[in-house]
Scaffold this motif. Sequence first.
Motif, mmCIF file in Angstrom:
data_model
loop_
_atom_site.group_PDB
_atom_site.id
_atom_site.type_symbol
_atom_site.label_atom_id
_atom_site.label_comp_id
_atom_site.label_asym_id
_atom_site.label_seq_id
_atom_site.Cartn_x
_atom_site.Cartn_y
_atom_site.Cartn_z
ATOM 1 N N HIS A 73 0.820 -1.221 0.000
ATOM 2 C CA HIS A 73 0.000 0.000 0.000
ATOM 3 C C HIS A 73 0.852 1.268 0.000
ATOM 4 O O HIS A 73 0.643 2.172 -0.814
ATOM 5 N N LYS A 74 1.792 1.360 0.895
ATOM 6 C CA LYS A 74 2.570 2.604 1.041
ATOM 7 C C LYS A 74 3.427 2.893 -0.182
ATOM 8 O O LYS A 74 3.769 4.042 -0.448
ATOM 9 N N GLY A 75 3.778 1.886 -0.933
ATOM 10 C CA GLY A 75 4.577 2.081 -2.138
ATOM 11 C C GLY A 75 3.786 2.518 -3.343
ATOM 12 O O GLY A 75 4.360 2.792 -4.397
ATOM 13 N N ARG A 76 2.461 2.596 -3.200
ATOM 14 C CA ARG A 76 1.598 2.950 -4.326
ATOM 15 C C ARG A 76 0.721 4.165 -4.073
ATOM 16 O O ARG A 76 -0.029 4.573 -4.943
ATOM 17 N N ASN A 77 0.809 4.715 -2.884
ATOM 18 C CA ASN A 77 -0.095 5.800 -2.508
ATOM 19 C C ASN A 77 0.699 6.987 -1.973
ATOM 20 O O ASN A 77 1.251 6.938 -0.868
ATOM 21 N N LYS A 78 0.723 8.067 -2.753
ATOM 22 C CA LYS A 78 1.566 9.231 -2.455
ATOM 23 C C LYS A 78 1.100 10.036 -1.251
ATOM 24 O O LYS A 78 1.787 10.940 -0.820
ATOM 25 N N HIS A 79 -0.059 9.719 -0.698
ATOM 26 C CA HIS A 79 -0.527 10.442 0.483
ATOM 27 C C HIS A 79 0.043 9.859 1.781
ATOM 28 O O HIS A 79 -0.287 10.341 2.856
ATOM 29 N N HIS A 80 0.904 8.873 1.686
ATOM 30 C CA HIS A 80 1.587 8.331 2.856
ATOM 31 C C HIS A 80 3.017 8.847 2.873
ATOM 32 O O HIS A 80 3.732 8.724 1.880
ATOM 33 N N TYR A 81 3.437 9.416 4.000
ATOM 34 C CA TYR A 81 4.794 9.971 4.048
ATOM 35 C C TYR A 81 5.843 8.891 3.825
ATOM 36 O O TYR A 81 6.939 9.169 3.338
ATOM 37 N N GLU A 82 5.523 7.649 4.116
ATOM 38 C CA GLU A 82 6.473 6.560 3.907
ATOM 39 C C GLU A 82 6.792 6.367 2.415
ATOM 40 O O GLU A 82 7.846 5.842 2.066
ATOM 41 N N TYR A 83 5.867 6.768 1.551
ATOM 42 C CA TYR A 83 6.091 6.707 0.103
ATOM 43 C C TYR A 83 7.280 7.584 -0.286
ATOM 44 O O TYR A 83 7.995 7.300 -1.242
ATOM 45 N N TRP A 84 7.487 8.656 0.464
ATOM 46 C CA TRP A 84 8.453 9.693 0.131
ATOM 47 C C TRP A 84 9.831 9.469 0.776
ATOM 48 O O TRP A 84 10.553 10.421 1.048
ATOM 49 N N MET A 85 10.216 8.234 0.996
ATOM 50 C CA MET A 85 11.538 7.898 1.523
ATOM 51 C C MET A 85 12.442 7.544 0.335
ATOM 52 O O MET A 85 12.026 6.828 -0.570
ATOM 53 N N ASP A 86 13.678 8.041 0.377
ATOM 54 C CA ASP A 86 14.594 7.767 -0.731
ATOM 55 C C ASP A 86 16.038 7.826 -0.225
ATOM 56 O O ASP A 86 16.307 8.369 0.839
ATOM 57 N N TYR A 87 16.947 7.300 -1.016
ATOM 58 C CA TYR A 87 18.368 7.418 -0.717
ATOM 59 C C TYR A 87 18.814 8.828 -1.061
ATOM 60 O O TYR A 87 18.361 9.418 -2.025
ATOM 61 N N SER A 88 19.718 9.348 -0.285
ATOM 62 C CA SER A 88 20.259 10.678 -0.534
ATOM 63 C C SER A 88 21.666 10.577 -1.073
ATOM 64 O O SER A 88 22.513 9.912 -0.484
ATOM 65 N N HIS A 90 23.573 13.030 -1.018
ATOM 66 C CA HIS A 90 24.342 13.973 -0.206
ATOM 67 C C HIS A 90 24.505 13.524 1.246
ATOM 68 O O HIS A 90 25.178 14.178 1.998
ATOM 69 N N ALA A 91 23.901 12.447 1.631
ATOM 70 C CA ALA A 91 23.974 12.016 3.030
ATOM 71 C C ALA A 91 24.596 10.627 3.144
ATOM 72 O O ALA A 91 24.210 9.836 3.991
ATOM 73 N N GLY A 92 25.520 10.326 2.260
ATOM 74 C CA GLY A 92 26.193 9.033 2.333
ATOM 75 C C GLY A 92 25.275 7.866 2.052
ATOM 76 O O GLY A 92 25.379 6.824 2.665
ATOM 77 N N ASN A 93 24.347 8.047 1.137
ATOM 78 C CA ASN A 93 23.385 7.015 0.751
ATOM 79 C C ASN A 93 22.456 6.581 1.870
ATOM 80 O O ASN A 93 21.949 5.467 1.869
ATOM 81 N N LYS A 94 22.250 7.443 2.850
ATOM 82 C CA LYS A 94 21.272 7.150 3.896
ATOM 83 C C LYS A 94 19.873 7.310 3.322
ATOM 84 O O LYS A 94 19.654 8.080 2.398
ATOM 85 N N ILE A 95 18.934 6.598 3.913
ATOM 86 C CA ILE A 95 17.539 6.785 3.524
ATOM 87 C C ILE A 95 17.028 8.003 4.272
ATOM 88 O O ILE A 95 17.163 8.093 5.500
ATOM 89 N N ILE A 96 16.459 8.944 3.528
ATOM 90 C CA ILE A 96 15.966 10.186 4.123
ATOM 91 C C ILE A 96 14.556 10.476 3.609
ATOM 92 O O ILE A 96 14.169 10.013 2.541
ATOM 93 N N PRO A 97 13.784 11.261 4.365
ATOM 94 C CA PRO A 97 12.460 11.646 3.892
ATOM 95 C C PRO A 97 12.552 12.797 2.894
ATOM 96 O O PRO A 97 13.369 13.696 3.043
ATOM 97 N N ALA A 98 11.723 12.748 1.865
ATOM 98 C CA ALA A 98 11.612 13.836 0.903
ATOM 99 C C ALA A 98 10.392 14.680 1.259
ATOM 100 O O ALA A 98 9.440 14.188 1.873
ATOM 101 N N HIS A 143 9.706 14.307 6.490
ATOM 102 C CA HIS A 143 10.452 15.535 6.216
ATOM 103 C C HIS A 143 9.962 16.626 7.171
ATOM 104 O O HIS A 143 8.760 16.729 7.453
ATOM 105 N N LYS A 144 10.883 17.435 7.672
ATOM 106 C CA LYS A 144 10.525 18.421 8.703
ATOM 107 C C LYS A 144 9.466 19.413 8.221
ATOM 108 O O LYS A 144 8.588 19.793 8.992
ATOM 109 N N GLU A 145 9.494 19.807 6.957
ATOM 110 C CA GLU A 145 8.475 20.738 6.451
ATOM 111 C C GLU A 145 7.124 20.037 6.303
ATOM 112 O O GLU A 145 6.083 20.607 6.614
ATOM 113 N N THR A 146 7.138 18.808 5.837
ATOM 114 C CA THR A 146 5.907 18.015 5.742
ATOM 115 C C THR A 146 5.292 17.840 7.129
ATOM 116 O O THR A 146 4.096 18.035 7.313
ATOM 117 N N LYS A 147 6.136 17.503 8.084
ATOM 118 C CA LYS A 147 5.695 17.302 9.475
ATOM 119 C C LYS A 147 5.078 18.583 10.035
ATOM 120 O O LYS A 147 4.006 18.553 10.636
#
Length: 184
Positions: A73-88, A90-98, A143-147
Amino acid sequence: MHLWQHFKTITHHKLMVMKGCFSVGLYKQGLLHDLSKYMPSEFLVGAKYYQGTQSPNNAERKDKGYSSAWLHHKGRNKHHYEYWMDYSAHAGNKIIPAKMPNRYIVEMFIDRIAASKNYNKEKYTDDEPLKYYLSGNPENFMHKETKRKLEKLLYMLAERGEAYTMQYIRKRVLVRTRKQKSKK
């Protein structure tokens, strides 16, 4: 299996979100909201773990240690903040919120209202979505702005009610999105 009860629950939820989305001008999102819940990979799991008082994903998680339906579900629905997790890069390939676009933050907000109404029924009050949100732990995952934007809407709902908050969304939150689109 609770096929009929689960179908009624998710359809009632979808209709409430659709009504909320329509009230703020998000017609396409209202129509498309949570369609993946009707796919066998989510629907059959939901029917198997249905309780009627909370998400079946919680029961599946308790049984298996994870929820296959939620992962789908979370991988198909953009209204879940978990959908917006990605590798950065700029952060050493850490997973970060977009940062989420406003229209999906609003849909997430409306989704939380509908879920709270669906599970709390006549006991629902406008502070229920905030209470549920605060009981979770989005600190490191959103993401802090989303939050900040989501929390503003949840606190506004709790303090001023649904009608006021939906009007605020229509006039202050989504109007910027519409203006940005018209400039392109």
